[in-house]
Design a protein around this motif. Structure first.
Motif, PDB file in Angstrom:
ATOM      1  N   THR A  74     -42.579 -21.183 -43.004  1.00 45.08           N
ATOM      2  CA  THR A  74     -41.781 -20.416 -42.050  1.00 45.08           C
ATOM      3  C   THR A  74     -40.671 -21.266 -41.456  1.00 45.08           C
ATOM      4  O   THR A  74     -39.517 -20.822 -41.349  1.00 45.08           O
ATOM      5  CB  THR A  74     -42.677 -19.854 -40.932  1.00 45.08           C
ATOM      6  OG1 THR A  74     -43.653 -18.977 -41.505  1.00 45.08           O
ATOM      7  CG2 THR A  74     -41.853 -19.082 -39.907  1.00 45.08           C
ATOM      8  N   ASN A  75     -40.989 -22.497 -41.069  1.00 40.27           N
ATOM      9  CA  ASN A  75     -39.950 -23.388 -40.545  1.00 40.27           C
ATOM     10  C   ASN A  75     -38.843 -23.600 -41.557  1.00 40.27           C
ATOM     11  O   ASN A  75     -37.659 -23.598 -41.222  1.00 40.27           O
ATOM     12  CB  ASN A  75     -40.571 -24.733 -40.146  1.00 40.27           C
ATOM     13  CG  ASN A  75     -41.056 -24.755 -38.708  1.00 40.27           C
ATOM     14  OD1 ASN A  75     -40.271 -24.554 -37.783  1.00 40.27           O
ATOM     15  ND2 ASN A  75     -42.334 -24.990 -38.519  1.00 40.27           N
ATOM     16  N   LYS A  76     -39.226 -23.764 -42.816  1.00 38.04           N
ATOM     17  CA  LYS A  76     -38.217 -23.974 -43.851  1.00 38.04           C
ATOM     18  C   LYS A  76     -37.330 -22.743 -44.004  1.00 38.04           C
ATOM     19  O   LYS A  76     -36.105 -22.852 -44.143  1.00 38.04           O
ATOM     20  CB  LYS A  76     -38.887 -24.309 -45.180  1.00 38.04           C
ATOM     21  CG  LYS A  76     -37.908 -24.677 -46.278  1.00 38.04           C
ATOM     22  CD  LYS A  76     -38.604 -25.175 -47.531  1.00 38.04           C
ATOM     23  CE  LYS A  76     -37.602 -25.599 -48.589  1.00 38.04           C
ATOM     24  NZ  LYS A  76     -38.252 -26.128 -49.805  1.00 38.04           N
ATOM     25  N   LYS A  77     -37.928 -21.561 -43.967  1.00 33.48           N
ATOM     26  CA  LYS A  77     -37.141 -20.332 -44.085  1.00 33.48           C
ATOM     27  C   LYS A  77     -36.212 -20.138 -42.887  1.00 33.48           C
ATOM     28  O   LYS A  77     -35.106 -19.615 -43.043  1.00 33.48           O
ATOM     29  CB  LYS A  77     -38.076 -19.125 -44.221  1.00 33.48           C
ATOM     30  CG  LYS A  77     -38.675 -18.959 -45.607  1.00 33.48           C
ATOM     31  CD  LYS A  77     -39.441 -17.654 -45.709  1.00 33.48           C
ATOM     32  CE  LYS A  77     -39.938 -17.416 -47.126  1.00 33.48           C
ATOM     33  NZ  LYS A  77     -40.650 -16.127 -47.244  1.00 33.48           N
ATOM     34  N   ILE A  78     -36.661 -20.544 -41.709  1.00 39.73           N
ATOM     35  CA  ILE A  78     -35.808 -20.426 -40.526  1.00 39.73           C
ATOM     36  C   ILE A  78     -34.509 -21.183 -40.746  1.00 39.73           C
ATOM     37  O   ILE A  78     -33.410 -20.689 -40.467  1.00 39.73           O
ATOM     38  CB  ILE A  78     -36.535 -20.951 -39.271  1.00 39.73           C
ATOM     39  CG1 ILE A  78     -37.669 -19.990 -38.872  1.00 39.73           C
ATOM     40  CG2 ILE A  78     -35.554 -21.105 -38.105  1.00 39.73           C
ATOM     41  CD1 ILE A  78     -38.587 -20.526 -37.789  1.00 39.73           C
ATOM     42  N   PHE A  79     -34.623 -22.413 -41.273  1.00 40.42           N
ATOM     43  CA  PHE A  79     -33.440 -23.262 -41.431  1.00 40.42           C
ATOM     44  C   PHE A  79     -32.651 -22.974 -42.700  1.00 40.42           C
ATOM     45  O   PHE A  79     -31.441 -23.179 -42.743  1.00 40.42           O
ATOM     46  CB  PHE A  79     -33.855 -24.735 -41.384  1.00 40.42           C
ATOM     47  CG  PHE A  79     -34.205 -25.196 -39.996  1.00 40.42           C
ATOM     48  CD1 PHE A  79     -33.212 -25.599 -39.124  1.00 40.42           C
ATOM     49  CD2 PHE A  79     -35.513 -25.203 -39.556  1.00 40.42           C
ATOM     50  CE1 PHE A  79     -33.516 -26.005 -37.835  1.00 40.42           C
ATOM     51  CE2 PHE A  79     -35.834 -25.609 -38.270  1.00 40.42           C
ATOM     52  CZ  PHE A  79     -34.828 -26.011 -37.411  1.00 40.42           C
ATOM     53  N   SER A  80     -33.321 -22.517 -43.738  1.00 42.30           N
ATOM     54  CA  SER A  80     -32.616 -22.294 -45.003  1.00 42.30           C
ATOM     55  C   SER A  80     -32.134 -20.860 -45.168  1.00 42.30           C
ATOM     56  O   SER A  80     -31.194 -20.597 -45.933  1.00 42.30           O
ATOM     57  CB  SER A  80     -33.528 -22.666 -46.180  1.00 42.30           C
ATOM     58  OG  SER A  80     -34.647 -21.811 -46.245  1.00 42.30           O
ATOM     59  N   GLU A  81     -32.745 -19.899 -44.464  1.00 45.29           N
ATOM     60  CA  GLU A  81     -32.398 -18.492 -44.661  1.00 45.29           C
ATOM     61  C   GLU A  81     -31.968 -17.792 -43.375  1.00 45.29           C
ATOM     62  O   GLU A  81     -30.901 -17.181 -43.322  1.00 45.29           O
ATOM     63  CB  GLU A  81     -33.583 -17.753 -45.291  1.00 45.29           C
ATOM     64  CG  GLU A  81     -33.975 -18.296 -46.660  1.00 45.29           C
ATOM     65  CD  GLU A  81     -35.199 -17.616 -47.240  1.00 45.29           C
ATOM     66  OE1 GLU A  81     -35.789 -16.743 -46.560  1.00 45.29           O
ATOM     67  OE2 GLU A  81     -35.586 -17.954 -48.371  1.00 45.29           O
ATOM     68  N   TRP A  82     -32.808 -17.872 -42.335  1.00 51.99           N
ATOM     69  CA  TRP A  82     -32.533 -17.080 -41.138  1.00 51.99           C
ATOM     70  C   TRP A  82     -31.311 -17.595 -40.378  1.00 51.99           C
ATOM     71  O   TRP A  82     -30.378 -16.842 -40.103  1.00 51.99           O
ATOM     72  CB  TRP A  82     -33.751 -17.045 -40.221  1.00 51.99           C
ATOM     73  CG  TRP A  82     -33.609 -16.061 -39.096  1.00 51.99           C
ATOM     74  CD1 TRP A  82     -33.761 -14.705 -39.170  1.00 51.99           C
ATOM     75  CD2 TRP A  82     -33.254 -16.362 -37.736  1.00 51.99           C
ATOM     76  NE1 TRP A  82     -33.538 -14.134 -37.931  1.00 51.99           N
ATOM     77  CE2 TRP A  82     -33.220 -15.134 -37.036  1.00 51.99           C
ATOM     78  CE3 TRP A  82     -32.980 -17.528 -37.042  1.00 51.99           C
ATOM     79  CZ2 TRP A  82     -32.929 -15.052 -35.677  1.00 51.99           C
ATOM     80  CZ3 TRP A  82     -32.675 -17.455 -35.687  1.00 51.99           C
ATOM     81  CH2 TRP A  82     -32.649 -16.236 -35.024  1.00 51.99           C
ATOM     82  N   LEU A  83     -31.309 -18.878 -40.033  1.00 51.50           N
ATOM     83  CA  LEU A  83     -30.190 -19.418 -39.271  1.00 51.50           C
ATOM     84  C   LEU A  83     -28.852 -19.299 -40.003  1.00 51.50           C
ATOM     85  O   LEU A  83     -27.858 -18.872 -39.411  1.00 51.50           O
ATOM     86  CB  LEU A  83     -30.458 -20.883 -38.904  1.00 51.50           C
ATOM     87  CG  LEU A  83     -31.302 -21.106 -37.651  1.00 51.50           C
ATOM     88  CD1 LEU A  83     -31.679 -22.582 -37.535  1.00 51.50           C
ATOM     89  CD2 LEU A  83     -30.562 -20.660 -36.398  1.00 51.50           C
TER      90      LEU A  83
END
Length: 285
Positions: free
Chosen positions: A233-242
């Protein structure tokens, strides 16, 4: 895409200045990201810390020069930031598996760590659940320790294991894992294993009370074994969501993980249905 683009610009700046003085603050300021989130995001996107990337790139380039030039080894060591032949030889040997002398005299094989090439790829749409919640300030009580960004991936889990193995969960249950860098600068942050404040827990030896400020939080649910789901989830936050969020950006140097009581799951935090959350403070762009 702004956030990922900033990381790409940071990598280019590192490569252009690989033999010069490179500080985390300077690199982050160049791309207008706080050092706190620059280091966290870089690690999430790239798989290693900024300092580790710089170290591996310098040792790769140093190895190439040892192999292909007649420059003195001490001069190569100084060029890539080592102040003595001994420190350079130790770092070189750990990375390449051979000494600089063995490379120079025997033509031993060396390792290569290629520079990062960050590209945008179109892989189809994705779904990422989240909610935006305004939350008043609240107090927590817990045990705190400061960590260097470079070693946090190993040191924070060790901190948790130490807390659990010493039977400290009976004092502080570990509802929260709170990552704080209020100035969003420097090379270290405070981490707190915490629970909601209560008077009976106030005053426990070795514990601190911390007030978390009022923020608007982006809250991301995590399902599955905590060690896997939180990382993903942390990785997706930085690579996709943000990179794709048009409305919000990071507001402050806080990152909170919220954990369910593992007693409610057959296999505890390793259960396939275990629930946890990641909280990121945000503000409108």
């Amino acid at each position: 895409m702004e956030w990922v683009e900033s990381i790409r610009e940071a990598v280019a700046y590192i490569e252009d200045n690989i033999t010069g003085e490179l500080s985390i603050n300077e690199i982050a300021n160049r791309v207008n990201i706080s050092p706190f989130y620059f280091q966290k995001g870089f690690a999430m996107l790239c798989g290693y810390s900024v300092s580790d990337y710089i170290r591996k790139r310098r040792l790769t380039l140093a190895g190439s020069e040892v192999l292909t030039t007649k420059e003195k080894i001490i001069d190569i060591a100084m060029k890539y930031g080592y102040d003595s032949p001994d420190s350079f030889t130790k770092a070189f040997t750990r990375f390449h598996g051979v000494t600089p002398s063995a490379v120079r005299k025997e033509g031993a094989m060396i390792k290569s760590f290629a520079s990062l090439k960050i590209k945008f790829s179109l892989e189809g749409g994705y779904i990422m659940d989240y909610k935006i919640v305004e939350k008043d300030s609240f107090k927590v009580v817990g045990v705190a320790r400061k960590f260097k960004y470079d070693s946090a991936f190993m040191d924070v889990p060790f901190f948790w294991n130490e807390h659990i193995s010493k039977g400290k969960l009976k004092d502080i249950c570990g509802m929260y894992g709170i990552n704080i860098d209020e100035n969003m600068s420097g090379d270290e942050f405070q981490y707190i294993i915490a629970e909601d404040y209560s008077k009976e827990k106030d005053g426990i030896e070795g514990c601190i009370v911390k007030e978390i400020p009022k923020f608007t939080w982006a809250i991301f649910p995590c399902y599955g074994p905590a060690s896997i789901s939180l990382q993903e989830t942390n990785k997706k936050i930085f690579s996709e969501w943000l990179p794709n969020c048009r409305d919000y950006e990071i507001a402050a140097g806080y990152n909170i993980e919220v954990y369910s009581d593992p007693k409610g799951y057959e296999k505890g935090v390793s259960d396939k249905n275990y629930y946890s959350e990641v909280w990121i403070p945000v503000k409108r762009k």
